[in-house]
Design a protein around this motif. Structure first.
Motif, PDB file in Angstrom:
ATOM      1  N   CYS A  55      44.769  32.808  45.342  1.00  0.00           N
ATOM      2  CA  CYS A  55      43.589  32.531  44.532  1.00  0.00           C
ATOM      3  C   CYS A  55      43.765  33.141  43.149  1.00  0.00           C
ATOM      4  CB  CYS A  55      42.324  33.048  45.205  1.00  0.00           C
ATOM      5  SG  CYS A  55      42.307  34.811  45.473  1.00  0.00           S
ATOM      6  N   ILE A  56      42.881  32.763  42.239  1.00  0.00           N
ATOM      7  CA  ILE A  56      42.919  33.277  40.871  1.00  0.00           C
ATOM      8  C   ILE A  56      41.908  34.412  40.763  1.00  0.00           C
ATOM      9  CG2 ILE A  56      42.715  32.688  38.421  1.00  0.00           C
ATOM     10  CD1 ILE A  56      45.012  31.271  40.036  1.00  0.00           C
ATOM     11  N   HIS A  57      42.405  35.559  40.327  1.00  0.00           N
ATOM     12  CA  HIS A  57      41.590  36.775  40.221  1.00  0.00           C
ATOM     13  C   HIS A  57      41.316  37.089  38.753  1.00  0.00           C
ATOM     14  CE1 HIS A  57      40.096  40.789  41.044  1.00  0.00           C
ATOM     15  NE2 HIS A  57      41.013  41.318  40.255  1.00  0.00           N
ATOM     16  N   HIS A  58      40.080  37.486  38.467  1.00  0.00           N
ATOM     17  CA  HIS A  58      39.697  37.946  37.130  1.00  0.00           C
ATOM     18  C   HIS A  58      40.030  39.437  37.042  1.00  0.00           C
ATOM     19  CE1 HIS A  58      37.192  34.288  37.336  1.00  0.00           C
ATOM     20  NE2 HIS A  58      37.321  34.286  36.018  1.00  0.00           N
ATOM     21  N   ILE A  59      41.017  39.792  36.260  1.00  0.00           N
ATOM     22  CA  ILE A  59      41.497  41.170  36.164  1.00  0.00           C
ATOM     23  C   ILE A  59      40.381  42.124  35.743  1.00  0.00           C
ATOM     24  CG2 ILE A  59      43.107  42.708  34.959  1.00  0.00           C
ATOM     25  CD1 ILE A  59      44.987  40.174  34.754  1.00  0.00           C
ATOM     26  N   ASN A  60      39.580  41.726  34.754  1.00  0.00           N
ATOM     27  CA  ASN A  60      38.518  42.619  34.259  1.00  0.00           C
ATOM     28  C   ASN A  60      37.196  42.459  35.022  1.00  0.00           C
ATOM     29  OD1 ASN A  60      37.295  40.310  33.253  1.00  0.00           O
ATOM     30  ND2 ASN A  60      37.509  40.875  31.110  1.00  0.00           N
ATOM     31  N   LYS A  61      37.221  41.685  36.101  1.00  0.00           N
ATOM     32  CA  LYS A  61      36.063  41.471  36.986  1.00  0.00           C
ATOM     33  C   LYS A  61      34.936  40.654  36.362  1.00  0.00           C
ATOM     34  CE  LYS A  61      37.111  45.902  39.118  1.00  0.00           C
ATOM     35  NZ  LYS A  61      38.065  46.393  38.138  1.00  0.00           N
ATOM     36  N   ASP A  62      35.145  40.108  35.167  1.00  0.00           N
ATOM     37  CA  ASP A  62      34.137  39.285  34.489  1.00  0.00           C
ATOM     38  C   ASP A  62      34.394  37.825  34.850  1.00  0.00           C
ATOM     39  OD1 ASP A  62      32.472  37.865  32.797  1.00  0.00           O
ATOM     40  OD2 ASP A  62      33.059  38.966  30.987  1.00  0.00           O
ATOM     41  N   LYS A  63      33.553  37.251  35.707  1.00  0.00           N
ATOM     42  CA  LYS A  63      33.757  35.898  36.235  1.00  0.00           C
ATOM     43  C   LYS A  63      33.723  34.804  35.172  1.00  0.00           C
ATOM     44  CE  LYS A  63      31.673  36.883  40.711  1.00  0.00           C
ATOM     45  NZ  LYS A  63      30.585  36.511  41.630  1.00  0.00           N
ATOM     46  N   ILE A  64      33.169  35.097  34.013  1.00  0.00           N
ATOM     47  CA  ILE A  64      33.120  34.051  32.986  1.00  0.00           C
ATOM     48  C   ILE A  64      34.155  34.265  31.885  1.00  0.00           C
ATOM     49  CG2 ILE A  64      30.739  33.391  33.479  1.00  0.00           C
ATOM     50  CD1 ILE A  64      29.906  34.909  30.962  1.00  0.00           C
ATOM     51  N   ASP A  65      34.960  35.327  31.992  1.00  0.00           N
ATOM     52  CA  ASP A  65      36.036  35.574  31.026  1.00  0.00           C
ATOM     53  C   ASP A  65      37.300  34.881  31.549  1.00  0.00           C
ATOM     54  OD1 ASP A  65      37.993  36.440  29.307  1.00  0.00           O
ATOM     55  OD2 ASP A  65      37.634  38.580  29.614  1.00  0.00           O
ATOM     56  N   ASN A  66      37.480  33.639  31.135  1.00  0.00           N
ATOM     57  CA  ASN A  66      38.562  32.814  31.655  1.00  0.00           C
ATOM     58  C   ASN A  66      39.751  32.700  30.708  1.00  0.00           C
ATOM     59  OD1 ASN A  66      37.224  32.337  34.094  1.00  0.00           O
ATOM     60  ND2 ASN A  66      35.984  30.754  33.149  1.00  0.00           N
ATOM     61  N   LYS A  67      39.944  33.722  29.874  1.00  0.00           N
ATOM     62  CA  LYS A  67      41.159  33.753  29.046  1.00  0.00           C
ATOM     63  C   LYS A  67      42.343  33.960  29.983  1.00  0.00           C
ATOM     64  CE  LYS A  67      39.924  37.175  26.370  1.00  0.00           C
ATOM     65  NZ  LYS A  67      38.567  37.638  26.629  1.00  0.00           N
ATOM     66  N   ILE A  68      43.462  33.327  29.689  1.00  0.00           N
ATOM     67  CA  ILE A  68      44.626  33.400  30.564  1.00  0.00           C
ATOM     68  C   ILE A  68      45.081  34.840  30.774  1.00  0.00           C
ATOM     69  CG2 ILE A  68      46.337  32.999  28.725  1.00  0.00           C
ATOM     70  CD1 ILE A  68      46.443  31.693  32.391  1.00  0.00           C
ATOM     71  N   GLU A  69      44.886  35.700  29.773  1.00  0.00           N
ATOM     72  CA  GLU A  69      45.287  37.110  29.892  1.00  0.00           C
ATOM     73  C   GLU A  69      44.476  37.842  30.958  1.00  0.00           C
ATOM     74  OE1 GLU A  69      43.858  36.065  26.734  1.00  0.00           O
ATOM     75  OE2 GLU A  69      45.801  35.233  26.182  1.00  0.00           O
ATOM     76  N   ASN A  70      43.331  37.291  31.339  1.00  0.00           N
ATOM     77  CA  ASN A  70      42.456  37.916  32.319  1.00  0.00           C
ATOM     78  C   ASN A  70      42.633  37.326  33.714  1.00  0.00           C
ATOM     79  OD1 ASN A  70      40.325  39.690  33.127  1.00  0.00           O
ATOM     80  ND2 ASN A  70      38.935  37.945  33.099  1.00  0.00           N
TER      81      ASN A  70
END
Length: 86
Positions: free
Chosen positions: A53-68
């Motif tokens: 699955c795809i995980h949001h590194i900074n835990k912000d579900k709407i921050d969909n920058k590839i770096e996150n």
């Protein structure tokens, strides 16, 4: 009578009940973070592997920058979120 969902044109965006951004592509609603990750990794892995699955590194579900975004095994994703809840 058309539903509101069918009336939305491709490229429309929404937030689902779990707080994830959705985007309408080819008349289908998909999670934006999955779309972003697959789009950026087309040459390496053109899909999200089964059991991952795809995980949001900074835990912000709407921050969909590839770096996150990072693709990780589902069991690891579950462990990460369980540790956060503890």
């Amino acid at each position: 009578k058309e539903t509101k969902e069918k009336q939305c044109p491709n490229g429309s965006m929404a937030i689902n009940k779990h707080g994830y951004k959705l985007i309408k592509i080819k008349h289908k609603w998909i999670k934006e973070h999955q779309y972003v990750w697959v789009n950026e990794n087309t040459y390496d892995i053109p899909f999200i592997p089964t059991g991952w699955c795809i995980h949001h590194i900074n835990k912000d579900k709407i921050d969909n920058k590839i770096e996150n975004l990072i693709c990780i095994p589902h069991d690891l994703h579950t462990k990460i979120h369980r540790m956060e809840e503890a």
